[in-house]
Design an enzyme around this catalytic site. Structure first.
Site, short mmCIF file in Angstrom:
data_model
loop_
_atom_site.label_atom_id
_atom_site.label_comp_id
_atom_site.label_asym_id
_atom_site.label_seq_id
_atom_site.Cartn_x
_atom_site.Cartn_y
_atom_site.Cartn_z
N PHE A 75 118.87 48.97 -21.70
CA PHE A 75 119.87 50.03 -21.52
C PHE A 75 121.14 49.77 -22.32
O PHE A 75 121.63 50.64 -23.04
CB PHE A 75 120.20 50.17 -20.04
N THR A 76 121.70 48.56 -22.17
CA THR A 76 122.94 48.32 -22.92
C THR A 76 122.65 48.15 -24.41
O THR A 76 123.47 48.51 -25.25
CB THR A 76 123.70 47.09 -22.38
N CYS B 77 130.65 44.61 -15.77
CA CYS B 77 131.01 46.02 -15.48
C CYS B 77 131.85 46.15 -14.21
O CYS B 77 132.95 46.74 -14.24
CB CYS B 77 129.74 46.86 -15.38
N ASN C 200 129.50 52.01 -16.70
CA ASN C 200 129.09 50.60 -16.74
C ASN C 200 128.43 50.22 -18.06
O ASN C 200 128.51 49.07 -18.49
CB ASN C 200 128.12 50.30 -15.59
#
Ligand SMILES: NC(=O)c1ccc[n+]([C@@H]2O[C@H](COP(=O)([O-])OP(=O)(O)OC[C@H]3O[C@@H](n4cnc5c(N)ncnc54)[C@H](OP(=O)(O)O)[C@@H]3O)[C@@H](O)[C@H]2O)c1
Length: 345
Positions: free
Chosen positions: A13-14, A146, A309
């Protein structure tokens, strides 16, 4: 001249957010995105928003020589592979928690120890609004967590401006979206289990407490809830000051700290529907929203802070830190203002 960049963990995801930011960044060219599971597959096959780029995933065992390497890998990977990362790149920006704390003892207390404690002094924690002077020229950067970022940005002006001494009780409750768990988030983040929940998942002892306390120099009582959002971390901080605090004191502290910051905006009352920080309003952006309200009858001050986040809480913060470290415009590649109206992020 553009700099070359690798994203290790590009299928996550990141990692996907890093790739989105880097392909649009005026100073970077993506040379490599790694994934063991998707080796050889197109980046667009995993991140549909990146269809149209001609990037393909490659194996992280074969790192190319680049200027900057972003590591978006699970906890423990960077500390094991740090020599390979630093051999491959002049600057390493790690999104995991592997280099965020400053001592082996802290990793023993909060994690499962550390395999390269001698490097902890070299690493610079990145929360650029607060320590950008340490980031200039840094070559090993630990991007802030985050929940920690949301909390620190909310509370920091109160300590920096002397509104709080550090002896006050501070209670923080953070609500987080499911993307915090990563692409392999597991059963707790599967759609049927996550849908509709406001589920405490770290009532006490959350690891980000260590980062928050390190930065603010005071202890905080920290609790996290998993809620039915995809993106977002929303911190509500209850603070009990020893003496009287006025709205003027608060505006002075927050404006004094953040008025020149490109990525922090105030939302403290005002008018309209979104009068306080709102994750939906910053989704996809590197912005943090911060706000407060006084509760004189309970001698309480409540502070709110909202971030995405995967942006201000990870990929955006990492690119911001790289911009500072390398002397680029701080806002380069991070100008996106978000969308409104928009569905649940
Ligand atoms: N999600 C967030 O909101 C957030 C916020 C702040 C910080 N972080 C931190 O950022 C890091 C990445 O999080 P994420 O949510 O993006 O995780 P994720 O979605 O699970 O992605 C992890 C990535 O790392 C790769 N990977 C896993 N093990 C590896 C290994 N041994 N060697 C090389 N690559 C490996 C995976 O691909 P392959 O397995 O295919 O190689 C995948 O691309 C974590 O440390 C997390 O704590 C996340």
């Amino acid at each position: 001249m553009t700099l070359s960049a690798t994203v290790v963990g590009g299928s996550g995801f990141t990692g996907g957010e890093l790739l989105r930011l880097l392909v649009g960044h005026p100073e970077f060219e993506v040379a490599q995105a790694t994934s063991r599971s998707y080796d050889g597959k197109s980046v667009g096959s995993v991140h549909p928003n990146l269809r149209g780029t001609d990037l393909r995933f490659s194996d992280p065992a074969d790192l190319e020589s680049v200027d900057v390497l972003f590591a978006a890998t699970p906890h423990g990977v960077s500390m094991e592979r740090i020599d390979a990362f630093r051999d491959a790149a002049d600057t390493v920006v790690d999104l995991s928690a592997d280099f965020r704390l400053d001592s082996e003892a802290a990793y023993d207390e909060w994690y499962d120890g550390h395999s390269r404690p001698e490097l902890l002094d070299e690493a610079e924690y990145a929360l650029p609004e607060i320590n950008r002077e340490n980031l200039a020229g840094a070559d090993l950067i630990a991007s802030g967590g985050c929940n920690a970022t949301a909390t620190i940005l909310g509370l920091y002006p109160l300590f920096a401006d002397g509104v709080l001494s550090g002896d006050e009780q501070v209670v923080v409750d953070v609500k987080v979206g499911s993307s915090e768990g990563g692409a392999g988030g597991g059963e707790a983040s599967s759609h049927p289990e996550r849908s509709g929940v406001v589920r405490p998942y770290a009532p006490t002892g959350h690891r980000h407490e260590a980062e928050i306390e390190r930065f603010l120099g005071t202890s905080v009582s920290f609790t996290c809830h998993a809620v039915d959002m995809i993106r977002g971390a929303s911190a509500t901080c209850h603070v009990f000051p020893d003496g009287p605090v006025s709205k003027g004191d608060l505006w002075g502290a927050y404006r004094g700290t953040y008025e020149d910051e490109p990525f922090v905006r105030m939302a403290a009352g005002g008018s309209g529907v979104y009068r306080y920080p709102e994750p939906k309003a910053v989704a996809g952006t590197n912005h943090a929203e911060v706000g407060f309200e006084l509760d004189p009858s309970n001698k309480r001050l409540v502070v709110f802070s909202a971030i995405d986040n995967m942006m201000k809480g990870s990929a955006g913060q990492a690119v911001h830190a790289a911009n500072v470290a390398l002397g680029f415009e701080e806002t380069a590649g991070l100008e996106f203002q978000g969308l409104h109206p928009v569905g649940a992020p």
